[in-house]
Write a protein that holds these residues in place. Structure first.
Motif, mmCIF file in Angstrom:
data_model
loop_
_atom_site.group_PDB
_atom_site.id
_atom_site.type_symbol
_atom_site.label_atom_id
_atom_site.label_comp_id
_atom_site.label_asym_id
_atom_site.label_seq_id
_atom_site.Cartn_x
_atom_site.Cartn_y
_atom_site.Cartn_z
ATOM 1 N N ILE A 133 0.841 -1.205 0.000
ATOM 2 C CA ILE A 133 0.000 0.000 0.000
ATOM 3 C C ILE A 133 0.875 1.254 0.000
ATOM 4 N N ASP A 136 2.670 1.639 -3.541
ATOM 5 C CA ASP A 136 1.840 1.925 -4.715
ATOM 6 C C ASP A 136 1.551 3.420 -4.807
ATOM 7 N N LYS A 138 -0.719 5.008 -6.316
ATOM 8 C CA LYS A 138 -2.151 5.314 -6.246
ATOM 9 C C LYS A 138 -2.653 5.368 -4.805
ATOM 10 N N THR A 139 -2.167 4.450 -3.979
ATOM 11 C CA THR A 139 -2.648 4.394 -2.598
ATOM 12 C C THR A 139 -1.772 5.178 -1.632
ATOM 13 N N GLU A 140 -0.567 5.518 -2.057
ATOM 14 C CA GLU A 140 0.348 6.246 -1.162
ATOM 15 C C GLU A 140 -0.256 7.577 -0.723
ATOM 16 N N ARG A 141 -0.848 8.264 -1.675
ATOM 17 C CA ARG A 141 -1.447 9.566 -1.337
ATOM 18 C C ARG A 141 -2.590 9.385 -0.346
ATOM 19 N N TRP A 142 -3.464 8.408 -0.556
ATOM 20 C CA TRP A 142 -4.581 8.175 0.353
ATOM 21 C C TRP A 142 -4.093 7.756 1.734
ATOM 22 N N TRP A 143 -3.024 6.968 1.752
ATOM 23 C CA TRP A 143 -2.421 6.537 3.010
ATOM 24 C C TRP A 143 -1.983 7.751 3.820
#
Length: 162
Positions: A133, A136, A138-143
């Motif tokens: 996670i 990635d 794509k998910t790094e920002r959401w993390w």
């Protein structure tokens, strides 16, 4: 106990008065403080995992998978963490229900045992998934945004209860 809205509670806080004995959005302020601490801890933990990076988490995951001693460490740690979490949950249940302490303790022991057995077998997969996670794009920002929001909201409720 007066049930306050969020803005009313902040108004009282800015006046310098304590919110002890008040409810905010249906929960006692003490519980908002506890929820805030858990959220802030979770947000800070995600930031620490992000700082460690996916490589360190993957190496740790591999070590868990291959080393029996590490699996025993994880099982023990899992017992401790789940026990703390279930202690908080049992306190909430005891506050809001009529069940006696005996039933709560028995239920907590069963849940802790089951959760520890499950988590000790999949902990290496959890660390590997967290590493993927974080890695990635794509998910790094959401993390990162999610951890910041958890930290901010947690701090907000903890501060409100102070």
């Amino acid at each position: 106990m007066a049930d306050l809205g969020l803005f009313e509670a902040w108004g009282i806080w800015f006046e310098g008065r304590s919110l002890t004995g008040h409810c905010v959005l249906g929960l006692p302020i003490l519980w908002w403080s506890r929820i805030g601490k858990v959220l802030a801890f979770t947000g800070g933990l995600t930031a620490i995992l992000d700082l460690l990076g996916p490589d360190v988490l993957r190496r740790f995951s591999e070590r868990l998978r291959t080393t029996r001693r590490a699996q025993q460490f994880v099982a023990t740690s899992t017992w401790a963490l789940v026990g703390v979490f279930m202690g908080l949950v049992s306190t909430v249940i005891a506050t809001w229900t009529f069940w006696g302490p005996f039933f709560l303790e028995a239920g907590v022991i069963v849940i802790v045992c089951a959760a520890a057995l499950v988590l000790s077998g999949v902990s290496d997969k959890i660390f590997a998934r967290v590493a993927s996670i974080i890695e990635d794009p794509k998910t790094e920002r959401w993390w990162r945004v999610g951890s910041f929001v958890l930290l901010l909201v947690g701090f907000h409720f903890d501060l409100l209860a102070s």
